[in-house]
Design a protein around this motif. Structure first.
Motif, PDB file in Angstrom:
ATOM      1  N   PRO A  87     -12.104  -4.926  -1.630  1.00 40.09           N
ATOM      2  CA  PRO A  87     -11.155  -4.836  -0.520  1.00 40.09           C
ATOM      3  C   PRO A  87     -10.852  -6.235   0.000  1.00 40.09           C
ATOM      4  CG  PRO A  87     -13.281  -3.828   0.063  1.00 40.09           C
ATOM      5  CD  PRO A  87     -13.389  -4.283  -1.354  1.00 40.09           C
ATOM      6  N   ARG A  88      -9.570  -6.523   0.217  1.00 43.58           N
ATOM      7  CA  ARG A  88      -9.221  -7.837   0.765  1.00 43.58           C
ATOM      8  C   ARG A  88      -9.340  -7.795   2.284  1.00 43.58           C
ATOM      9  NH1 ARG A  88      -3.838  -7.797  -2.912  1.00 43.58           N
ATOM     10  NH2 ARG A  88      -4.749  -8.473  -4.867  1.00 43.58           N
ATOM     11  N   ARG A  89      -9.817  -8.885   2.855  1.00 43.02           N
ATOM     12  CA  ARG A  89      -9.839  -9.018   4.319  1.00 43.02           C
ATOM     13  C   ARG A  89      -8.389  -9.221   4.768  1.00 43.02           C
ATOM     14  NH1 ARG A  89     -13.566 -14.102   4.354  1.00 43.02           N
ATOM     15  NH2 ARG A  89     -13.408 -14.003   6.619  1.00 43.02           N
TER      16      ARG A  89
ATOM     17  N   GLY B 289       8.955  -4.750  -1.345  1.00 43.31           N
ATOM     18  CA  GLY B 289       8.302  -3.699  -2.131  1.00 43.31           C
ATOM     19  C   GLY B 289       7.748  -4.332  -3.392  1.00 43.31           C
ATOM     20  N   PRO B 290       6.847  -3.644  -4.100  1.00 45.55           N
ATOM     21  CA  PRO B 290       6.233  -4.236  -5.294  1.00 45.55           C
ATOM     22  C   PRO B 290       7.153  -4.326  -6.509  1.00 45.55           C
ATOM     23  CG  PRO B 290       5.307  -2.050  -4.857  1.00 45.55           C
ATOM     24  CD  PRO B 290       6.257  -2.344  -3.739  1.00 45.55           C
ATOM     25  N   GLY B 291       8.190  -3.540  -6.550  1.00 51.79           N
ATOM     26  CA  GLY B 291       9.048  -3.462  -7.738  1.00 51.79           C
ATOM     27  C   GLY B 291       9.857  -4.727  -7.961  1.00 51.79           C
TER      28      GLY B 291
ATOM     29  N   ALA C 166      -7.661 -15.233 -11.590  1.00 48.11           N
ATOM     30  CA  ALA C 166      -6.343 -14.817 -11.110  1.00 48.11           C
ATOM     31  C   ALA C 166      -6.054 -13.384 -11.515  1.00 48.11           C
ATOM     32  CB  ALA C 166      -5.275 -15.732 -11.694  1.00 48.11           C
ATOM     33  N   GLY C 167      -5.284 -12.710 -10.696  1.00 53.49           N
ATOM     34  CA  GLY C 167      -4.753 -11.396 -11.041  1.00 53.49           C
ATOM     35  C   GLY C 167      -3.346 -11.359 -10.494  1.00 53.49           C
ATOM     36  N   HIS C 168      -2.368 -11.422 -11.368  1.00 58.19           N
ATOM     37  CA  HIS C 168      -0.964 -11.466 -10.948  1.00 58.19           C
ATOM     38  C   HIS C 168      -0.293 -10.164 -11.365  1.00 58.19           C
ATOM     39  CE1 HIS C 168      -1.224 -16.156 -11.164  1.00 58.19           C
ATOM     40  NE2 HIS C 168      -1.979 -15.634 -10.224  1.00 58.19           N
ATOM     41  N   THR C 169       0.119  -9.398 -10.362  1.00 56.04           N
ATOM     42  CA  THR C 169       0.620  -8.044 -10.623  1.00 56.04           C
ATOM     43  C   THR C 169       2.140  -8.007 -10.557  1.00 56.04           C
ATOM     44  OG1 THR C 169      -1.300  -7.334  -9.355  1.00 56.04           O
ATOM     45  CG2 THR C 169       0.328  -5.636  -9.896  1.00 56.04           C
ATOM     46  N   ILE C 170       2.739  -7.326 -11.515  1.00 54.59           N
ATOM     47  CA  ILE C 170       4.173  -7.056 -11.411  1.00 54.59           C
ATOM     48  C   ILE C 170       4.390  -5.562 -11.647  1.00 54.59           C
ATOM     49  CG2 ILE C 170       4.802  -9.383 -12.163  1.00 54.59           C
ATOM     50  CD1 ILE C 170       5.666  -8.174 -14.843  1.00 54.59           C
ATOM     51  N   VAL C 171       5.471  -5.062 -11.118  1.00 58.03           N
ATOM     52  CA  VAL C 171       5.801  -3.648 -11.307  1.00 58.03           C
ATOM     53  C   VAL C 171       7.224  -3.584 -11.862  1.00 58.03           C
ATOM     54  CG1 VAL C 171       6.081  -1.403 -10.199  1.00 58.03           C
ATOM     55  CG2 VAL C 171       4.267  -2.950  -9.420  1.00 58.03           C
ATOM     56  N   VAL C 172       7.329  -3.120 -13.119  1.00 58.46           N
ATOM     57  CA  VAL C 172       8.628  -3.057 -13.794  1.00 58.46           C
ATOM     58  C   VAL C 172       8.900  -1.614 -14.191  1.00 58.46           C
ATOM     59  CG1 VAL C 172      10.006  -3.952 -15.715  1.00 58.46           C
ATOM     60  CG2 VAL C 172       8.212  -5.380 -14.711  1.00 58.46           C
TER      61      VAL C 172
ATOM     62  N   GLY D 177      -4.478 -16.809  -1.836  1.00 58.60           N
ATOM     63  CA  GLY D 177      -4.259 -16.088  -3.086  1.00 58.60           C
ATOM     64  C   GLY D 177      -3.695 -14.696  -2.872  1.00 58.60           C
ATOM     65  N   ASP D 178      -3.222 -14.100  -3.966  1.00 61.80           N
ATOM     66  CA  ASP D 178      -2.689 -12.734  -3.961  1.00 61.80           C
ATOM     67  C   ASP D 178      -1.471 -12.575  -3.057  1.00 61.80           C
ATOM     68  OD1 ASP D 178      -4.821 -12.079  -5.622  1.00 61.80           O
ATOM     69  OD2 ASP D 178      -6.123 -11.588  -3.921  1.00 61.80           O
ATOM     70  N   GLU D 179      -0.712 -13.642  -2.908  1.00 60.07           N
ATOM     71  CA  GLU D 179       0.467 -13.591  -2.039  1.00 60.07           C
ATOM     72  C   GLU D 179       1.601 -12.807  -2.682  1.00 60.07           C
ATOM     73  OE1 GLU D 179      -0.990 -16.394  -3.055  1.00 60.07           O
ATOM     74  OE2 GLU D 179      -1.649 -17.562  -1.314  1.00 60.07           O
ATOM     75  N   GLY D 180       1.541 -12.684  -4.024  1.00 59.51           N
ATOM     76  CA  GLY D 180       2.646 -12.043  -4.745  1.00 59.51           C
ATOM     77  C   GLY D 180       3.382 -13.048  -5.619  1.00 59.51           C
ATOM     78  N   LYS D 181       2.639 -14.044  -6.086  1.00 57.49           N
ATOM     79  CA  LYS D 181       3.238 -15.082  -6.957  1.00 57.49           C
ATOM     80  C   LYS D 181       3.788 -14.451  -8.234  1.00 57.49           C
ATOM     81  CE  LYS D 181      -0.809 -17.132  -6.932  1.00 57.49           C
ATOM     82  NZ  LYS D 181      -1.502 -16.406  -5.859  1.00 57.49           N
ATOM     83  N   GLY D 182       3.003 -13.495  -8.776  1.00 62.28           N
ATOM     84  CA  GLY D 182       3.383 -12.870 -10.040  1.00 62.28           C
ATOM     85  C   GLY D 182       4.779 -12.276  -9.982  1.00 62.28           C
ATOM     86  N   LYS D 183       5.087 -11.613  -8.876  1.00 59.77           N
ATOM     87  CA  LYS D 183       6.371 -10.919  -8.786  1.00 59.77           C
ATOM     88  C   LYS D 183       7.545 -11.897  -8.820  1.00 59.77           C
ATOM     89  CE  LYS D 183       9.149  -8.338  -5.619  1.00 59.77           C
ATOM     90  NZ  LYS D 183       9.256  -7.616  -4.364  1.00 59.77           N
ATOM     91  N   VAL D 184       7.462 -12.976  -8.064  1.00 58.56           N
ATOM     92  CA  VAL D 184       8.599 -13.907  -8.039  1.00 58.56           C
ATOM     93  C   VAL D 184       8.695 -14.667  -9.366  1.00 58.56           C
ATOM     94  CG1 VAL D 184       7.428 -15.817  -6.823  1.00 58.56           C
ATOM     95  CG2 VAL D 184       9.887 -15.561  -6.612  1.00 58.56           C
TER      96      VAL D 184
ATOM     97  N   GLY E 138      -8.463  -6.241  -4.553  1.00 52.03           N
ATOM     98  CA  GLY E 138      -8.282  -7.301  -5.539  1.00 52.03           C
ATOM     99  C   GLY E 138      -7.801  -6.821  -6.897  1.00 52.03           C
ATOM    100  N   ALA E 139      -6.812  -7.535  -7.464  1.00 52.52           N
ATOM    101  CA  ALA E 139      -6.288  -7.185  -8.788  1.00 52.52           C
ATOM    102  C   ALA E 139      -7.301  -7.522  -9.879  1.00 52.52           C
ATOM    103  CB  ALA E 139      -4.981  -7.931  -9.038  1.00 52.52           C
ATOM    104  N   THR E 140      -8.236  -8.421  -9.585  1.00 52.00           N
ATOM    105  CA  THR E 140      -9.225  -8.831 -10.576  1.00 52.00           C
ATOM    106  C   THR E 140     -10.541  -8.089 -10.388  1.00 52.00           C
ATOM    107  OG1 THR E 140      -8.211 -10.996 -10.803  1.00 52.00           O
ATOM    108  CG2 THR E 140     -10.512 -10.844 -11.450  1.00 52.00           C
TER     109      THR E 140
ATOM    110  N   LEU F  27       6.980  -7.839   3.349  1.00 49.26           N
ATOM    111  CA  LEU F  27       7.518  -7.590   4.687  1.00 49.26           C
ATOM    112  C   LEU F  27       7.409  -6.106   5.029  1.00 49.26           C
ATOM    113  CD1 LEU F  27       9.148  -8.993   7.028  1.00 49.26           C
ATOM    114  CD2 LEU F  27      11.183  -8.016   5.972  1.00 49.26           C
ATOM    115  N   ASP F  28       7.651  -5.262   4.013  1.00 49.86           N
ATOM    116  CA  ASP F  28       7.637  -3.805   4.214  1.00 49.86           C
ATOM    117  C   ASP F  28       6.294  -3.276   4.708  1.00 49.86           C
ATOM    118  OD1 ASP F  28       7.168  -4.742   1.387  1.00 49.86           O
ATOM    119  OD2 ASP F  28       6.365  -2.709   1.210  1.00 49.86           O
ATOM    120  N   VAL F  29       5.225  -4.039   4.446  1.00 54.37           N
ATOM    121  CA  VAL F  29       3.892  -3.572   4.858  1.00 54.37           C
ATOM    122  C   VAL F  29       3.787  -3.546   6.389  1.00 54.37           C
ATOM    123  CG1 VAL F  29       1.425  -4.131   4.754  1.00 54.37           C
ATOM    124  CG2 VAL F  29       2.832  -4.299   2.699  1.00 54.37           C
TER     125      VAL F  29
END
Ligand code: GDP
Ligand code: IMO
Ligand code: MG
Length: 419
Positions: free
Chosen positions: A315-317, A409-411, A47-53, A20-27, A309-311, A343-345
Motif C-alpha cells: 500500500p502506498r502512503r 484516468g488510467p487509460g 520501477a513499475g510503470h503501468t499503462i492501460v491500453v 515515484g509512481d506519479e504516472g510517468k509510464g502513461k505519458v 505498488g506496481a512492483t 486529477l480524477d482521484v
C-alpha cells in the motif's frame, strides 16, 4: 505536427517530481508515438510503470513504457541495473501480446547486471539497518542497492561481460567468477549463492538478448541522424541518491541530469523536461512525508487512486501535494512543463489541500474547495470544472511552469493535452 509537440523539441525527458509512481509510464506511452527512440536511463526492476491500453493493463519494470509502439527503437542505458530473468520475462510477456521488441531493442554493454543473489543481500542489508540504527529504507528488494554498491566499488558485472563469458574465443571463466562471488557473499552477508542457477540464468539471458548488446555511443548516431529521443526517467526526484530524502532514497541518480548521464547524452542535448506529479502525493517505503494523511483521508485517496505498488503490491502512503517539493523538482530538473496526473482521484473530495511553508518554516496547508463532480476521461481543459481549473492554475502560479498534460484516468486516451 501537433502543436503540443513543438515546444518539446527533439530530446524530451520525463521525470518524476515526487517519490515515484506519479504516472510517468502513461505519458511516456502517449508521447512514444511521436518519437523515434525511447530510452530508459537508470534504475532497475524497482520501477513499475503501468499503462492501460484498450482496457488492458501492462506493467513495465525494465523496458520503457513506450515499448508497445511498433517501429520505435528502445534503449536500455548505461545507468541501468538489469535483472536478466525479469527482462527476459518482460520480453516474453510482450511477445505473448503479439509484440516482439528484440529486433528493435538496444542494451548498453555498460549497463550493470543484477545477479539473482543481490536480492538476498538487499534483504540482509534491510535487516542490518533495522537492527542497527532502526533506519530501514523499505526497499523494493530487487537488489538495486547491492548492484549500485558493486558498481561504485568497481567490482560489478556488466552486460558486455556476457560476451566475454559466452562467445569470446578467449572465454572468461564464469564459474571461477561466480565461485569468488559465492565466498564473498557468504563471508560478508551470510548469503548462499547458487552458482549453477546464476550461470544458467546468465546463459539463458545471453541466448535471448545477446544480439541486443550495443555500445552506448549509438546515442550519438541517433543525435546525428536527428532522431527524436524520449528519455524515460525512473523512480523520481525525491528518491535521488544525492538530492533526495537521504537515506530514504534509491541508489541511482533519478533527476534529469542523472538520466542524461545514464544515456551518455550531453546536457545541451535536452530540449524539454516534463515533470510528472500526482495531483496529490504518495510514497512507498520509509522516510519523511510532511503532507501525509494517515487516517481516513489517506485511506480514501489510496482506494480511489488504487495506490498499491506496481512492483511490490505494498500500500502506498498517501497525502497532499507539497508545493515546495514541486518547486525543488522543477528547479533541479529544469522542468519546462508539468504533467499533473490522477486529477480524477480528487473528484469526490470536499476540500483539496496543498502543502506550503508558513513564516516560521513549518508546514502550512492551503485549502481549495473540491469540485465534487467527475473529471474522469475529460480531454479538454475548458471542460474541467472551474474549481479544478483554479487548483491547476495555482500549481502554475506557484511554480511558474505550465501544466501542459493533465491525467483524468488510467487509460491512454484519458489525458488533457493543452496546446
Ligand atoms: P509510474 O511508476 O510513474 O509510471 O507510475 P505507476 O504506474 O507506478 O503508478 C501510476 C498508477 O496510476 C498506475 O496504476 C496508472 O495506471 C495510474 N494512472 C496514471 N495516470 C492516471 C490518471 O490520470 N488517473 C488515474 N485514475 N489513474 C492514473
Ligand atoms: P517508479 O519508476 C516508487 C523506493 C522504494 C524505497 C526506496 C529504495 O515506478 O516510480 P530500492 O528498491 O530502489 O532500493 O528502494 O525507493 N522506490 C520507488 N518508489 N516508485 C519507484 O519506481 C521506486 N523505485 C524505488 O519503495 O522506498
Ligand atoms: Mg511505478
Amino acid at each position: 505536427m501537433d502543436t503540443f509537440l513543438k515546444p518539446l523539441g527533439p530530446v524530451c525527458a520525463v521525470i518524476g517530481a515526487q517519490w515515484g509512481d506519479e504516472g510517468k509510464g502513461k505519458v511516456i506511452d502517449i508521447l512514444a508515438e511521436h518519437f523515434d527512440v525511447i530510452a530508459r536511463a537508470c534504475g532497475g526492476a524497482n520501477a513499475g510503470h503501468t499503462i492501460v491500453v484498450n482496457g488492458k493493463k501492462h506493467v513495465f519494470h525494465l523496458l520503457p513504457a513506450g515499448s508497445l509502439h511498433e517501429g520505435k527503437k528502445i534503449l536500455l542505458g548505461s545507468g541501468m541495473v538489469i535483472h536478466l530473468p525479469t527482462l527476459v520475462e518482460e520480453i516474453q510477456t510482450l511477445r505473448d501480446a503479439g509484440v516482439d521488441v528484440v529486433p528493435r531493442l538496444g542494451i548498453s554493454t555498460e549497463a550493470h547486471i543484477v545477479l539473482d543473489y543481490y536480492r538476498d543481500i538487499d534483504t540482509v542489508m534491510e535487516q542490518r539497518r533495522t537492527e542497527g540504527n532502526g533506519k530501514k529504507i523499505g526497499t523494493t528488494n530487487r537488489g538495486i542497492g547491492p548492484a549500485y554498491t558493486e558498481k561504485a566499488a568497481r567490482t560489478g558485472m556488466r552486460m558486455g561481460d556476457l560476451r566475454a563469458f559466452f562467445s569470446s574465443p578467449m572465454k572468461a571463466n564464469l564459474q571461477q567468477e561466480l565461485q569468488r562471488r559465492k565466498s564473498l557473499a557468504k563471508e560478508m552477508y551470510g548469503v548462499d549463492v547458487d552458482t549453477a542457477k546464476e550461470e544458467s540464468m546468465l546463459r539463458a539471458a545471453y541466448d535471448a538478448i545477446g544480439t541486443c548488446l550495443v555500445p552506448m555511443e549509438i546515442i550519438y548516431d541517433f543525435l546525428d541522424a536527428k532522431k527524436r529521443i524520449l528519455v524515460e526517467g525512473a523512480q523520481a526526484t525525491l528518491l535521488d541518491i544525492d538530492h533526495g530524502t537521504y537515506p530514504y532514497v534509491t541508489s541511482s541518480s533519478t533527476t534529469a541530469a542523472g538520466a542524461l548521464q545514464g544515456l551518455g547524452l550531453p546536457p545541451n542535448a535536452l530540449t524539454s523536461c516534463i515533470g510528472v506529479a500526482k495531483a496529490y502525493c504518495t510514497r512507498v517505503g520509509e522516510g519523511t512525508f510532511l503532507t501525509e494523511e494517515t487516517g481516513a483521508i489517506g485511506e480514501r485517496l489510496r482506494e480511489r487512486g488504487g495506490e498499491y505498488g506496481a512492483t511490490t503490491g505494498r500500500p502506498r502512503r498517501c497525502g497532499w501535494l507539497h508545493m515546495p517539493d514541486l518547486n525543488f523538482s522543477s528547479r533541479i530538473n529544469g522542468c519546462t512543463c508539468w504533467n499533473i496526473t490522477k486529477l480524477d482521484v480528487l473528484d469526490e473530495e470536499d476540500v483539496v489541500r496543498v502543502g506550503g511553508v508558513d513564516e516560521s518554516g513549518f508546514l502550512s496547508l492551503e485549502e481549495f474547495p473540491g469540485w465534487k463532480t467527475s473529471t474522469r476521461g475529460i480531454t479538454q481543459f475548458a471542460d474541467l470544472p472551474e474549481r479544478a481549473q483554479t487548483f491547476l492554475r495555482h500549481i502554475e502560479d506557484k511554480t511558474s511552469i505550465p501544466v501542459q498534460f493533465i491525467g483524468t484516468g488510467p487509460g491512454r486516451e484519458e489525458m488533457i493535452i493543452r496546446p
